[in-house]
Design an enzyme around this catalytic site. Structure first.
Site, short mmCIF file in Angstrom:
data_model
loop_
_atom_site.label_atom_id
_atom_site.label_comp_id
_atom_site.label_asym_id
_atom_site.label_seq_id
_atom_site.Cartn_x
_atom_site.Cartn_y
_atom_site.Cartn_z
N ARG A 90 0.82 -1.20 0.00
CA ARG A 90 0.00 0.00 0.00
C ARG A 90 0.86 1.26 0.00
NH1 ARG A 90 -4.92 -2.36 1.46
NH2 ARG A 90 -6.73 -1.08 1.60
N ARG A 128 -21.73 -1.55 0.52
CA ARG A 128 -21.11 -2.62 1.30
C ARG A 128 -21.27 -2.34 2.79
NH1 ARG A 128 -14.80 -3.96 0.47
NH2 ARG A 128 -14.51 -2.28 1.98
N ARG A 145 -9.97 7.25 3.26
CA ARG A 145 -9.24 6.13 2.64
C ARG A 145 -8.90 6.44 1.19
NH1 ARG A 145 -13.60 1.80 3.62
NH2 ARG A 145 -12.22 0.26 2.65
O1 C5P Z 1 -7.42 -4.09 2.04
P1 C5P Z 1 -8.55 -3.63 2.91
O2 C5P Z 1 -9.37 -2.55 2.26
O3 C5P Z 1 -9.36 -4.74 3.45
O4 C5P Z 1 -7.84 -2.94 4.16
C1 C5P Z 1 -8.62 -2.37 5.19
C2 C5P Z 1 -7.76 -1.47 6.03
O5 C5P Z 1 -6.68 -2.21 6.61
C3 C5P Z 1 -7.07 -0.33 5.30
O6 C5P Z 1 -7.94 0.77 5.06
C4 C5P Z 1 -5.97 0.00 6.28
O7 C5P Z 1 -6.48 0.70 7.40
C5 C5P Z 1 -5.54 -1.39 6.75
N1 C5P Z 1 -4.42 -1.89 5.94
C6 C5P Z 1 -3.17 -1.36 6.13
N2 C5P Z 1 -2.10 -1.80 5.39
C7 C5P Z 1 -2.27 -2.75 4.46
C8 C5P Z 1 -3.54 -3.32 4.24
C9 C5P Z 1 -4.61 -2.87 5.01
O8 C5P Z 1 -2.99 -0.49 6.97
N3 C5P Z 1 -1.21 -3.15 3.72
MG MG Z 2 -10.77 -6.29 0.41
#
Ligand code: C5P
Ligand code: MG
Length: 190
Positions: A90, A128, A145
């Site tokens: 990320r 969602r 986000r």
């Molecule tokens: O990938 P997903 O949308 O499920 O991730 C949810 C949250 O998990 C992100 O918005 C972030 O807060 C955290 N996350 C993170 N680092 C990552 C993956 C997820 O901080 N590599």
């Molecule tokens: Mg996901």
């Protein structure tokens, strides 16, 4: 081994599109968001810290995420057909670390970038949120986000483009049509 980084904004369909990839190509699916949410569910002190970050739409520190990936590679990368990295890297720092971890194991990865219009991802996430129970699927956190995604995650695309490992996909519209677009790209790579 074909390792795929499935990238895209929150709500772009990374988790949804991982399912047909697992079925069609026998890949392992690593959703870092799911792993973090499991930690939260366990109620551990670490889970409580993660919960606070996720609820604000912020990232868990790189060191923690990189360690999580390293553990996964150590336990699961042997004799598997490939891994779908869903939600990692990320940050550019995470991308560099992943290259390093893969290099050490004589592996590499390609990026598939799901490109979806901003209005569509907002709508999907709001929908969602009605059933997901996720603390971050509300309008204020969705906006946060997306802002963080543009600022910190999108630059990763350029990193993989420069390495010649970058495949953008139109992620708008019907789930099955998007799955077919991805399948066509992946079937040329396996
Ligand atoms: O990938 P997903 O949308 O499920 O991730 C949810 C949250 O998990 C992100 O918005 C972030 O807060 C955290 N996350 C993170 N680092 C990552 C993956 C997820 O901080 N590599
Ligand atoms: Mg996901």
């Amino acid at each position: 081994m074909l390792n795929i980084i499935l990238c895209g904004a929150p709500g772009s369909g990374k988790g949804t599109q991982s399912e047909p990839l697992v079925r069609q190509f026998g890949l392992e699916h690593l959703s870092t968001g799911d792993v973090l949410r499991e930690e939260i569910k366990s109620g551990s002190p670490l889970g409580q810290q993660i919960d606070a970050l996720i609820s604000r739409g912020e990232f868990v520190p790189d060191e923690h995420m990189i360690k999580l990936i390293e553990q996964f590679l150590d336990t699961r990368a042997d004799d598997c057909k490939g891994i779908i990295f869903d939600g990692f890297p990320r940050t550019l720092n995470q991308a560099h670390a992943l290259t390093e971890l893969l290099n050490q194991r004589q592996l590499n990865a390609v990026m598939i970038d799901l490109q979806v219009d901003e209005q569509e991802v907002i709508q999907r996430l709001i929908n969602r949120g009605k059933t997901s129970g996720r603390s971050d699927d509300n309008e204020a956190t969705i906006r946060e986000r997306l802002a963080i995604y543009h600022q910190r995650t999108q630059p990763i695309a350029q990193y993989y483009r420069q390495r010649g490992n970058y495949y953008p996909i139109d992620g708008n519209g019907d789930m099955q049509q998007i799955a077919e677009r991805i399948r066509q790209v992946v079937s040329r790579l396996v």
